[in-house]
Motif scaffolding. Structure first.
Motif, PDB file in Angstrom:
ATOM      1  N   UNK A 144       0.829  -1.204   0.000  1.00 38.34           N
ATOM      2  CA  UNK A 144       0.000   0.000   0.000  1.00 38.34           C
ATOM      3  C   UNK A 144       0.866   1.257   0.000  1.00 38.34           C
ATOM      4  N   UNK A 145       1.860   1.288   0.870  1.00 36.93           N
ATOM      5  CA  UNK A 145       2.715   2.471   0.968  1.00 36.93           C
ATOM      6  C   UNK A 145       3.493   2.717  -0.323  1.00 36.93           C
ATOM      7  N   UNK A 146       3.844   1.661  -1.023  1.00 37.69           N
ATOM      8  CA  UNK A 146       4.540   1.831  -2.298  1.00 37.69           C
ATOM      9  C   UNK A 146       3.669   2.567  -3.305  1.00 37.69           C
ATOM     10  N   UNK A 147       2.350   2.373  -3.207  1.00 37.10           N
ATOM     11  CA  UNK A 147       1.425   3.040  -4.120  1.00 37.10           C
ATOM     12  C   UNK A 147       0.988   4.407  -3.609  1.00 37.10           C
ATOM     13  N   UNK A 148       0.751   4.501  -2.287  1.00 41.57           N
ATOM     14  CA  UNK A 148       0.253   5.758  -1.713  1.00 41.57           C
ATOM     15  C   UNK A 148       1.354   6.777  -1.482  1.00 41.57           C
TER      16      UNK A 148
ATOM     17  N   UNK B 219      -4.720  -0.042  -6.050  1.00 44.31           N
ATOM     18  CA  UNK B 219      -5.660   0.928  -6.607  1.00 44.31           C
ATOM     19  C   UNK B 219      -6.040   1.981  -5.576  1.00 44.31           C
ATOM     20  N   UNK B 220      -6.364   1.551  -4.365  1.00 44.47           N
ATOM     21  CA  UNK B 220      -6.756   2.497  -3.324  1.00 44.47           C
ATOM     22  C   UNK B 220      -5.574   3.394  -2.952  1.00 44.47           C
TER      23      UNK B 220
ATOM     24  N   UNK C 288     -14.940   3.094  -3.634  1.00 42.33           N
ATOM     25  CA  UNK C 288     -14.627   4.508  -3.391  1.00 42.33           C
ATOM     26  C   UNK C 288     -13.591   5.061  -4.356  1.00 42.33           C
ATOM     27  N   UNK C 289     -12.661   4.225  -4.809  1.00 45.42           N
ATOM     28  CA  UNK C 289     -11.642   4.695  -5.755  1.00 45.42           C
ATOM     29  C   UNK C 289     -12.275   5.101  -7.073  1.00 45.42           C
TER      30      UNK C 289
END
Length: 847
Positions: free
Chosen positions: A361-365, A395-396, A434-435
């Motif tokens: 998640x952190x890699x994307x966010x 995605x999120x 939500x995305x």
């Protein structure tokens, strides 16, 4: 750390599953040694742990001493590797992960000392296990380290072989008429796709899956998990695993099956992948028989063979069985959302644990490890809401990247109030919803996402087709429609692929969109929330002749849909029901047959503005009922792909308001050679013609030069085209002329100097063109010239009169020809670009 490796409390005391610990430790040692000083320190901690345990027991000192001796002998090797890594500056994520796991292993050794004191049964078996551990470590360094070195050599060899195979196919295409850039040269390659740059949590599953696949007596292994869990990524990793590559060499086939498998097409691709002539297939059984004969031939090598059938859907068990040949060392890996009880060996891929989920998640966010002021508890809640689904996390995370805290909290609130509306037990869709909602209504980006469900799964979607939809359905300009595609890509809702990194950016050419099938399902679902007669878009996915029930029950009621998409398979008989669709503005027809009959209800679509017809079969399809198009007075855009367009040469139709005609991979035949139609009369308002990959296009009709309003003419990868009409200069409204990769085109006509409105000229990769005409000086408005791949011995002196020319794109050799003219062309910028061809856009890609 996996649960099997941890220390557990039991009635008899603290129990270590030591055999699991040994496997875990060896798995750690099997990682690539990188990390410099951190690696050496971690190894030292493990050695120290062994010494500590040795000092706490009197029963096994001899065994521990022997183990200590072995570790001491390995320490210089580790130190040397660490020193080399410091020189190479190899510190990375793998090093951090490996170092942390070595530290955990040292802790486990300390915990084993407690087992020695508290568990008599374990104590009796401990000496033997210590010896086994010692032997396994020695064996590892005797074989696995050498295998690491061998792996790198084999990786290089595999890449060289792949390049050699591609060059061979390119050369073969050239010998057949110079078709270097013809997609058919490479379409169907079954090579294993590359592994994404960032992968989390699949190291252990990879080892476990490999163990199942290599087990004697097992031919088929089903890799099963819900959508978005990383099945395809894991399958790619397996194909590129050093041991698998070493065994199978280049006998690995990777095939995407999806919902509507085409067996003959799959077999055809496998023949092409091995550079064999594709035989004619009478039927599916004949195709399978010929494939079996191919796999048994010594010409493709005697090494083990691996076939990956990716994304197999329920009901396709019989398809898998067809590929089960009695061939020694021939394995099949199936990835599917479903479990197939017919096959005994199944590996269920679990979701990510909390640690790996947070990392992904952190890699994307927070890309590139960027700092954030988002509270940790809020990040933890969002990650928990993704339920460990890799796709949801990516995605999120992408949708929240760079957003303020209030946006994060709103997203979390939406999740808490939401409910599953697609699958009753699917947390993934709740996470993804939500995305998609966050796209909002600005510029119709959300609508663009929903439109993607109109195309078949696992197929590349041309950006130009999406632009046609955006322009006619939402009144967007082409730049805004293209920007929407980039917006979806930036939010990880689609994968945007460019065939040429430096393609001219004035339109969507050389760009394709790939979409994960789960996201496609989400788009279809969201389009289906309203009653069928009130929906904005109707998406009909027809198998056989099974029409949707609603299309039969409500034939007498008009539908309000503005977009209609119909997909049919090879068995559809073209028997349509008479439904009323008076408000449809965009019609998308997808099929896989040699003959296709346009639905009769098309005749009554008075509002139809864009017609997109795509044949995904091997051969060009012939359209019947084409006269129906004559009644479509509002039609502005027609896009035909893999269609025979012979009906155009004899057509009496008049496309009064047609503004854009796209012919992609179409069979031209004599449609243009013997064209007798009055083109200005048939296309009085045509603004743009796009002809791509029509390999039998020999000449353009002379009447094309009389279309009064034509502003854009794009003819690309049409290798049989040798010349433009002499009257080409009559296209006085032309602003863009693209002739990319027309490899047999000998030159431009002198009359081109009459194109006083021309602003962009692309003659890149026109390999047979040896000079520019003297009349080019007449292009008084020319601003951009792309001539990459053209080898001109000289430029005509008249280019000095191109006083508005600002951008020339060329190879290094050609750049020297332009230098003397900079004196006359004060604003000229010469961009030297090397050839950059990207084949990742071709079919068989899975997002």
């Amino acid at each position: 750390m996996r649960e099997d490796y941890v220390v557990k409390n039991s009635p008899s005391g603290i129990e270590v599953k030591f055999e699991h610990f040994l496997i875990f430790l060896l798995h750690l040692m099997g990682l690539e040694f990188i990390g410099g000083a951190a690696l050496e320190a971690a190894f030292g901690e493990l050695l120290k742990a062994v010494l500590d345990v040795k000092g706490k027991t009197i029963n096994f000192k001899s065994n521990l001493s022997q183990l200590e001796s072995r570790l001491n002998s390995l320490h210089p090797i580790v130190r040397e590797i660490a020193n080399l890594d410091r020189v190479l500056d190899c510190q990375g994520e793998e090093a951090k992960m490996f170092t942390e796991r070595l530290k955990e292993a040292a802790k486990l050794v300390h915990k084993c000392s407690k087992t020695l004191c508290l568990n008599c049964f374990k104590r009796s078996s401990y000496p033997k296990k210590l010896i086994e551990m010692e032997d396994l470590l020695v064996k590892f360094f005797q074989t696995n380290v050498q295998a690491l070195d061998t792996r790198e050599s084999r990786k290089i060899l595999v890449k060289v072989n792949q390049i050699d195979a591609k060059l061979g196919r390119m050369w073969s295409g050239m010998k057949k008429g110079g078709q270097v850039c013809d997609p058919n040269v490479f379409v169907g390659s079954c090579g294993a796709p590359g592994v994404p740059n960032f992968v989390v949590g699949l190291d252990v599953p990879l080892q476990e899956l490999k163990m199942k696949l290599l087990k004697d007596g097992v031919q088929v292994v089903v890799l099963s998990a819900p959508g978005g869990c990383g099945k395809t990524t894991l399958a790619k990793m397996l194909c590129h695993d050093a041991e698998i590559e070493g065994k199978s060499r280049d006998n690995i086939f990777f095939v995407t099956v999806s919902k509507t498998p085409n067996l003959k097409a799959i077999v055809r691709n496998m023949f092409q992948h091995k550079n064999f002539q594709v035989p004619e297939f009478q039927n599916d059984d004949d195709a399978i028989d010929k494939l079996g004969n191919l796999l048994r031939q010594n010409e493709i090598g005697t090494s083990p063979k691996l076939l990956v059938l990716d994304d197999v859907w329920s009901g396709s068990e019989s398809l898998i069985q067809k590929f089960m040949f009695p061939i020694p060392e021939y394995k099949i890996l199936v990835t599917s959302r479903f479990v197939f009880p017919r096959f005994d060996s199944t590996y269920k891929l679990e979701l990510l644990n909390d640690q790996n989920a947070m990392t992904l998640f952190c890699n994307s966010a927070f890309p590139q490890g960027g700092s954030s002021n988002i509270p940790d508890d809020l990040v933890n809640e969002i990650v928990r809401g993704c339920r460990g689904f890799p796709l949801a996390l990516t995605v999120v995370g992408g949708s929240l990247c760079g957003q303020p805290e209030v946006f994060w909290r709103r997203t979390l609130k939406q999740w808490s109030e939401g409910q599953s509306i697609f699958y009753s037990n699917s947390d993934l869709l709740i996470s993804l919803q939500p995305s998609v909602d966050a796209l909002g209504e600005k510029n119709n980006v959300g609508e663009c996402f929903l439109d993607l469900g109109s195309f078949p799964e696992d197929q590349r979607i041309p950006a130009t087709a999406l632009i046609d939809i955006g322009v006619e359905l939402y009144n967007l300009d082409e730049d805004c429609a293209l920007a929407n595609i980039y917006e979806l890509s930036s939010r990880n809702l689609v994968n945007l692929v460019l065939t040429r990194k430096d393609a001219i950016e004035v339109d969507g050419h050389e760009r394709f969109v790939m979409q994960h099938d789960l996201l496609r399902e989400l788009a279809i679902h969201q389009s289906s929330l309203e009653p069928v007669e009130q929906r904005k878009r109707l998406i009909m996915d027809i198998r056989g002749n099974n029409l949707p029930k609603w299309s039969i029950e409500q034939m007498q009621k008009p539908f309000q849909a503005h977009l209609l998409s119909i997909s049919t398979d090879e068995t559809f008989s073209s028997s349509w029901c008479n439904i009323q669709l008076p408000e449809v503005k965009v019609l998308i027809l997808n099929f896989w047959t040699k003959n296709y009959s346009l639905p009769e209800f098309v005749e009554k679509m008075d509002q139809l503005k864009a017609l997109i017809i795509t044949n995904y079969g091997v051969c060009s399809s012939k359209l019947s009922n084409s006269p129906l198009l004559g009644s479509l007075s509002s039609l502005k855009r027609i896009r035909l792909e893999n269609i025979s367009v012979s009906f155009l040469s004899k057509s009496t139709l008049q496309f009064t308001n047609l503004q854009k005609l796209s012919l992609i991979m179409c069979e031209i035949g004599d449609a243009f050679t013997n064209c007798t139609i009055d083109m200005p009369h048939v296309f009085p308002n045509l603004l743009e013609i796009d002809i791509d990959c029509c390999i039998d296009l020999v000449k353009l009709p002379e009447g094309l030069c009389d279309i009064p309003c034509l502003k854009k003419l794009s003819i690309t990868k049409c290798h049989d085209l040798e010349a433009l009409p002499e009257g080409f200069g009559r296209l006085t409204s032309l602003e863009l002329l693209r002739l990319h990769a027309c490899t047999n085109l000998l030159g431009l006509p002198e009359s081109i100097g009459s194109l006083h409105e021309l602003r962009v000229l692309d003659i890149s990769d026109c390999l047979s063109m040896s000079e520019l005409p003297m009349g080019i000086s007449g292009l008084c408005c020319l601003k951009k010239l792309d001539m990459r791949g053209c080898e001109f011995p000289k430029l005509p002196p008249s280019v000095k009169d191109l006083w508005q020319l600002k951008d020339v794109i060329c190879n290094e050799e050609a750049s020297f020809l332009w230098e003397p003219f900079k004196t006359y062309l004060s604003n000229l910028k010469i961009n030297v670009l090397n050839e950059d061809i990207n084949l990742n856009w071709l079919p068989n890609l899975h997002f």
